[in-house]
Design an enzyme around this catalytic site. Structure first.
Site, PDB file in Angstrom:
ATOM      1  N   LYS A 133      34.374 -16.062 -13.469  1.00 26.97           N
ATOM      2  CA  LYS A 133      33.146 -15.676 -14.199  1.00 26.97           C
ATOM      3  C   LYS A 133      31.914 -16.304 -13.539  1.00 26.97           C
ATOM      4  O   LYS A 133      30.952 -15.607 -13.216  1.00 26.97           O
ATOM      5  CB  LYS A 133      33.244 -16.156 -15.657  1.00 26.97           C
ATOM      6  CG  LYS A 133      31.942 -16.080 -16.407  1.00 26.97           C
ATOM      7  CD  LYS A 133      32.078 -16.497 -17.850  1.00 26.97           C
ATOM      8  CE  LYS A 133      31.893 -17.968 -18.134  1.00 26.97           C
ATOM      9  NZ  LYS A 133      30.517 -18.471 -18.029  1.00 26.97           N
ATOM     10  N   ASN A 134      31.954 -17.616 -13.345  1.00 27.24           N
ATOM     11  CA  ASN A 134      30.746 -18.299 -12.891  1.00 27.24           C
ATOM     12  C   ASN A 134      30.369 -17.922 -11.464  1.00 27.24           C
ATOM     13  O   ASN A 134      29.189 -17.780 -11.141  1.00 27.24           O
ATOM     14  CB  ASN A 134      30.909 -19.817 -13.033  1.00 27.24           C
ATOM     15  CG  ASN A 134      30.928 -20.245 -14.494  1.00 27.24           C
ATOM     16  OD1 ASN A 134      30.611 -19.456 -15.379  1.00 27.24           O
ATOM     17  ND2 ASN A 134      31.322 -21.484 -14.747  1.00 27.24           N
TER      18      ASN A 134
ATOM     19  N   CYS B  64      25.945 -20.940 -24.143  1.00 23.57           N
ATOM     20  CA  CYS B  64      26.747 -21.680 -25.112  1.00 23.57           C
ATOM     21  C   CYS B  64      25.951 -22.800 -25.766  1.00 23.57           C
ATOM     22  O   CYS B  64      25.113 -23.446 -25.131  1.00 23.57           O
ATOM     23  CB  CYS B  64      27.968 -22.289 -24.412  1.00 23.57           C
ATOM     24  SG  CYS B  64      29.332 -21.145 -24.278  1.00 23.57           S
TER      25      CYS B  64
ATOM     26  N   ARG C  71      20.548 -28.163 -22.447  1.00 23.77           N
ATOM     27  CA  ARG C  71      20.607 -27.228 -21.323  1.00 23.77           C
ATOM     28  C   ARG C  71      19.232 -26.723 -20.873  1.00 23.77           C
ATOM     29  O   ARG C  71      18.947 -25.522 -20.910  1.00 23.77           O
ATOM     30  CB  ARG C  71      21.533 -26.066 -21.638  1.00 23.77           C
ATOM     31  CG  ARG C  71      22.943 -26.522 -21.930  1.00 23.77           C
ATOM     32  CD  ARG C  71      23.912 -25.402 -22.015  1.00 23.77           C
ATOM     33  NE  ARG C  71      24.450 -25.054 -20.704  1.00 23.77           N
ATOM     34  CZ  ARG C  71      25.348 -24.102 -20.527  1.00 23.77           C
ATOM     35  NH1 ARG C  71      25.774 -23.391 -21.536  1.00 23.77           N
ATOM     36  NH2 ARG C  71      25.822 -23.840 -19.330  1.00 23.77           N
ATOM     37  N   PRO C  72      18.379 -27.614 -20.430  1.00 25.43           N
ATOM     38  CA  PRO C  72      17.077 -27.172 -19.926  1.00 25.43           C
ATOM     39  C   PRO C  72      17.221 -26.520 -18.543  1.00 25.43           C
ATOM     40  O   PRO C  72      18.311 -26.523 -17.960  1.00 25.43           O
ATOM     41  CB  PRO C  72      16.285 -28.476 -19.820  1.00 25.43           C
ATOM     42  CG  PRO C  72      17.317 -29.537 -19.664  1.00 25.43           C
ATOM     43  CD  PRO C  72      18.565 -29.058 -20.341  1.00 25.43           C
ATOM     44  N   VAL C  73      16.105 -25.962 -18.019  1.00 30.49           N
ATOM     45  CA  VAL C  73      16.129 -25.399 -16.656  1.00 30.49           C
ATOM     46  C   VAL C  73      15.120 -26.118 -15.758  1.00 30.49           C
ATOM     47  O   VAL C  73      14.621 -25.557 -14.802  1.00 30.49           O
ATOM     48  CB  VAL C  73      15.861 -23.867 -16.657  1.00 30.49           C
ATOM     49  CG1 VAL C  73      17.072 -23.095 -17.113  1.00 30.49           C
ATOM     50  CG2 VAL C  73      14.638 -23.504 -17.493  1.00 30.49           C
ATOM     51  N   ASP C  74      14.852 -27.389 -16.095  1.00 26.08           N
ATOM     52  CA  ASP C  74      13.823 -28.108 -15.337  1.00 26.08           C
ATOM     53  C   ASP C  74      14.193 -28.311 -13.867  1.00 26.08           C
ATOM     54  O   ASP C  74      13.325 -28.278 -12.998  1.00 26.08           O
ATOM     55  CB  ASP C  74      13.490 -29.448 -16.022  1.00 26.08           C
ATOM     56  CG  ASP C  74      14.717 -30.305 -16.268  1.00 26.08           C
ATOM     57  OD1 ASP C  74      15.801 -29.741 -16.519  1.00 26.08           O
ATOM     58  OD2 ASP C  74      14.606 -31.545 -16.209  1.00 26.08           O
TER      59      ASP C  74
ATOM     60  N   ASP D 237      34.462 -27.682 -18.559  1.00 31.16           N
ATOM     61  CA  ASP D 237      34.943 -26.457 -19.221  1.00 31.16           C
ATOM     62  C   ASP D 237      36.408 -26.547 -19.632  1.00 31.16           C
ATOM     63  O   ASP D 237      36.884 -25.716 -20.409  1.00 31.16           O
ATOM     64  CB  ASP D 237      34.772 -25.244 -18.290  1.00 31.16           C
ATOM     65  CG  ASP D 237      33.330 -24.795 -18.207  1.00 31.16           C
ATOM     66  OD1 ASP D 237      32.476 -25.444 -18.810  1.00 31.16           O
ATOM     67  OD2 ASP D 237      33.065 -23.791 -17.532  1.00 31.16           O
TER      68      ASP D 237
ATOM     69  N   VAL E 143      29.082 -34.477 -18.719  1.00 26.78           N
ATOM     70  CA  VAL E 143      28.229 -33.371 -18.251  1.00 26.78           C
ATOM     71  C   VAL E 143      27.338 -32.850 -19.380  1.00 26.78           C
ATOM     72  O   VAL E 143      26.133 -32.721 -19.210  1.00 26.78           O
ATOM     73  CB  VAL E 143      29.085 -32.227 -17.652  1.00 26.78           C
ATOM     74  CG1 VAL E 143      28.182 -31.105 -17.142  1.00 26.78           C
ATOM     75  CG2 VAL E 143      29.963 -32.748 -16.524  1.00 26.78           C
TER      76      VAL E 143
ATOM     77  N   ARG F  80      33.002 -13.557 -24.028  1.00 23.45           N
ATOM     78  CA  ARG F  80      32.060 -13.805 -22.935  1.00 23.45           C
ATOM     79  C   ARG F  80      32.800 -14.178 -21.649  1.00 23.45           C
ATOM     80  O   ARG F  80      32.314 -13.877 -20.558  1.00 23.45           O
ATOM     81  CB  ARG F  80      31.112 -14.962 -23.296  1.00 23.45           C
ATOM     82  CG  ARG F  80      30.098 -14.607 -24.361  1.00 23.45           C
ATOM     83  CD  ARG F  80      29.103 -15.737 -24.522  1.00 23.45           C
ATOM     84  NE  ARG F  80      28.576 -16.113 -23.223  1.00 23.45           N
ATOM     85  CZ  ARG F  80      28.036 -17.295 -22.938  1.00 23.45           C
ATOM     86  NH1 ARG F  80      27.934 -18.216 -23.864  1.00 23.45           N
ATOM     87  NH2 ARG F  80      27.603 -17.555 -21.724  1.00 23.45           N
TER      88      ARG F  80
HETATM   89  C1  UD1 Z   1      27.594 -24.157 -15.203  1.00 28.02           C
HETATM   90  C2  UD1 Z   1      28.668 -23.245 -15.714  1.00 28.02           C
HETATM   91  C3  UD1 Z   1      29.349 -23.832 -16.931  1.00 28.02           C
HETATM   92  C4  UD1 Z   1      29.816 -25.254 -16.656  1.00 28.02           C
HETATM   93  C5  UD1 Z   1      28.691 -26.103 -16.064  1.00 28.02           C
HETATM   94  C6  UD1 Z   1      29.161 -27.464 -15.611  1.00 28.02           C
HETATM   95  C7  UD1 Z   1      27.842 -21.048 -15.098  1.00 28.02           C
HETATM   96  C8  UD1 Z   1      27.308 -19.740 -15.548  1.00 28.02           C
HETATM   97  N1  UD1 Z   1      28.066 -21.966 -16.035  1.00 28.02           N
HETATM   98  O1  UD1 Z   1      26.626 -24.250 -16.239  1.00 28.02           O
HETATM   99  O2  UD1 Z   1      30.448 -23.011 -17.249  1.00 28.02           O
HETATM  100  O3  UD1 Z   1      30.223 -25.840 -17.865  1.00 28.02           O
HETATM  101  O4  UD1 Z   1      28.131 -25.441 -14.926  1.00 28.02           O
HETATM  102  O5  UD1 Z   1      30.169 -27.368 -14.680  1.00 28.02           O
HETATM  103  O6  UD1 Z   1      28.089 -21.236 -13.940  1.00 28.02           O
HETATM  104  N2  UD1 Z   1      20.686 -29.767 -16.532  1.00 28.02           N
HETATM  105  C9  UD1 Z   1      19.402 -30.177 -16.709  1.00 28.02           C
HETATM  106  N3  UD1 Z   1      18.396 -29.421 -16.160  1.00 28.02           N
HETATM  107  C10 UD1 Z   1      18.655 -28.274 -15.461  1.00 28.02           C
HETATM  108  C11 UD1 Z   1      19.995 -27.875 -15.277  1.00 28.02           C
HETATM  109  C12 UD1 Z   1      20.997 -28.652 -15.836  1.00 28.02           C
HETATM  110  O7  UD1 Z   1      19.127 -31.200 -17.331  1.00 28.02           O
HETATM  111  O8  UD1 Z   1      17.705 -27.628 -14.988  1.00 28.02           O
HETATM  112  C13 UD1 Z   1      21.781 -30.572 -17.124  1.00 28.02           C
HETATM  113  C14 UD1 Z   1      22.542 -29.808 -18.214  1.00 28.02           C
HETATM  114  O9  UD1 Z   1      21.880 -29.906 -19.458  1.00 28.02           O
HETATM  115  C15 UD1 Z   1      23.872 -30.477 -18.190  1.00 28.02           C
HETATM  116  C16 UD1 Z   1      24.054 -30.834 -16.699  1.00 28.02           C
HETATM  117  O10 UD1 Z   1      22.763 -30.814 -16.123  1.00 28.02           O
HETATM  118  O11 UD1 Z   1      23.865 -31.654 -18.941  1.00 28.02           O
HETATM  119  C17 UD1 Z   1      24.953 -29.886 -15.940  1.00 28.02           C
HETATM  120  O12 UD1 Z   1      24.531 -28.582 -16.125  1.00 28.02           O
HETATM  121  P1  UD1 Z   1      24.783 -27.452 -15.027  1.00 28.02           P
HETATM  122  O13 UD1 Z   1      25.750 -27.923 -13.999  1.00 28.02           O
HETATM  123  O14 UD1 Z   1      23.479 -26.943 -14.580  1.00 28.02           O
HETATM  124  O15 UD1 Z   1      25.483 -26.360 -15.900  1.00 28.02           O
HETATM  125  P2  UD1 Z   1      25.191 -24.831 -15.889  1.00 28.02           P
HETATM  126  O16 UD1 Z   1      24.835 -24.377 -14.522  1.00 28.02           O
HETATM  127  O17 UD1 Z   1      24.314 -24.510 -17.022  1.00 28.02           O
END
Ligand code: UD1
Length: 435
Positions: free
Chosen positions: A22-23, A117, A122-125, A312, A334, A404
């Site tokens: 999926k990812n 989820c 889960r920010p996008v910073d 996961d 995580v 999903r």
């Molecule tokens: C991806 C996977 C998800 C998996 C996760 C960790 C997809 C679609 N999803 O999620 O299944 O559980 O990796 O292996 O591929 N974070 C920030 N700022 C950001 C981005 C992340 O603070 O801009 C934090 C998140 O809140 C979290 C950590 O970094 O605590 C890891 O998140 P991340 O590896 O980015 O997970 P996803 O890409 O959302």
């Protein structure tokens, strides 16, 4: 409203085919927007997140066609829309990945802050800071991210945390940027390496896939009419492995890359489960046999970025530990809020206490069937794993979360002998799966 009914106790036996990742598929589908023409993907899973991403790409002007056996054709020649539809983006975090291709090909993008989820903030910073480093002007206000960049330019990017999503997104964005981009503290997940292998197959110049430093040398264009086969889904495979172990079954998983599952397989072996990769090459998709003849031993688990134990997989593993012999400690480094499903396992009789990011599990002799609700994707997987071994019948709601990420889950488990059925609870006589 659909529900899944499970009568626990039947050991899983036989062969289960695992779908594509999926990812990896989500990251690669978004990256197809970089291509001014058609790309063919193979081994794409038939799940809701994939159809959601296909809908996002269509709204942006791409043509997406699904054919049989996981083949998807994406033609992004007509990609010209710079506004991603909010109602689709809000359903799934990975839809934010389209921002990079928007900037790379169209010079601007407008994407809502993503959903996904409910497992933490889960920010996008990291994504935004990375795009800014690549030269984009970014404004994030009122739940929407607006970004502009006449031309992205290579930069040195350091991630505070090895985020899988930010790494894949920024690699994608950097592919067509001018000059060299270096991403340090990059995620090393197999899905990130798969994205890089895909982009390289289209002519991108990227080094360091699967390591914590990824170097991207921008190119003018990617090639069209390339075909690429996505890696197997290690999370789906791991879920079936837990289901086989908790039911004391004997299952052969098809289409599994054992090397990608090492952290999970080592833990299963520590728990007394027999794990056999069939065939010589553990680095390529093959067969994996999982067999358990008795109760598993308790083990401690620390979920961390790859190559640590995958976050996961902590949920299905906690379900398995709930019935294991002894006490376990499971910590998730995580995500801060990934134990919401524990209250549902407690309703089934599990003895688990959560403190912050750690669950303390005392294995019990038996779980009892109950009416339980999945709060997110992997929570749903954990509850179904537990229900397969519980005494009596369980009713799992929140099935839309499971859909999903798991395609034909009920049918696959039925084929392996599980007593499981999917029912439309508004029309209970209408079975949605042959049961
Ligand atoms: C991806 C996977 C998800 C998996 C996760 C960790 C997809 C679609 N999803 O999620 O299944 O559980 O990796 O292996 O591929 N974070 C920030 N700022 C950001 C981005 C992340 O603070 O801009 C934090 C998140 O809140 C979290 C950590 O970094 O605590 C890891 O998140 P991340 O590896 O980015 O997970 P996803 O890409 O959302």
């Amino acid at each position: 409203m659909e529900k899944i009914y499970v009568r626990g106790g039947a050991p899983l036996r036989g062969t289960i085919r695992v779908s594509g990742s999926k990812n990896a598929s989500l990251a690669i589908m978004a990256a197809c927007l970089l291509v001014e023409g058609r790309t063919i993907l193979r081994n794409v899973p038939d799940i809701r997140d994939i159809h959601n991403m296909a809908e996002v790409l269509r709204e942006l002007g791409a043509t997406v066609r699904f054919s049989t056996d996981g083949v998807v054709s994406i033609d992004a020649a007509g990609f010209q829309e710079t506004n991603a539809p909010e109602e689709l983006v809000s359903k799934m975090r990975a839809s934010f990945y389209v921002m990079g291709p928007m900037l790379a090909r169209l010079g601007e993008g407008h994407v809502a802050q993503p959903g996904g989820c409910n497992i933490g903030a889960r920010p996008v910073d990291f994504h935004i800071r990375g795009l800014q480093a690549l030269g984009a002007q970014v404004k994030a206000e009122g739940g929407v991210v607006d970004a502009y960049a006449p031309r992205l330019r290579g930069a040195n990017i350091y991630l505070d945390f090895p985020s899988a999503g930010a790494t894949t997104h920024l690699i994608t964005a950097a592919c067509l940027a001018e000059g060299i981009t270096t991403i340090e503290n990059a995620a090393t997940e197999p899905e990130v390496a798969d994205l890089v292998n895909f982009l390289r197959a289209l002519g991108a110049r990227i080094e360091g896939a699967g390591t914590s430093t990824v170097i991207v040398q921008g190119v003018d264009k990617l090639q069209t009419n390339r075909e690429y086969t996505i890696i197997p889904d290690r999370m789906e495979a791991g879920t079936f492995a837990c289901a086989a172990a908790i039911t004391r079954g004997d299952v052969v998983l098809e289409n599994v890359t054992a090397a990608h599952m090492q952290p999970v397989l080592v833990k299963l072996q520590d728990m007394g489960v027999s794990v056999t990769a069939i065939g010589a090459d553990v680095d390529a998709p093959g067969l994996l046999r999982i067999a358990a003849s008795g109760r598993c031993n308790a083990v401690d688990i620390l979920a961390m970025p790859h190559p640590g134990f995958p976050t996961d997989m902590q949920q299905p593993m906690v379900a398995l530990l709930a019935l294991s012999d002894g006490a376990s400690m499971v910590t998730d480094r995580v995500f801060e809020n990934r134990f919401r499903y524990v209250s549902e396992l407690q309703r089934m009789g599990a003895d688990i206490r959560v403190e912050g990011r750690t669950a303390f599990v005392h294995g019990v002799d038996r779980l009892k069937g109950a009416s339980i609700c999945a709060t997110d994707l992997r929570a749903g997987a954990a509850l179904i794993v537990a229900a397969l071994a519980a005494e009596g019948e369980s009713t799992v709601s929140g099935v839309e979360h499971v859909d999903r990420g798991y395609g034909a889950l009920v049918e696959k488990l039925q084929m392996a002998g599980a007593d499981i059925t999917r029912v439309d609870s508004d029309h209970p006589s209408r079975l949605l799966a042959v049961g």
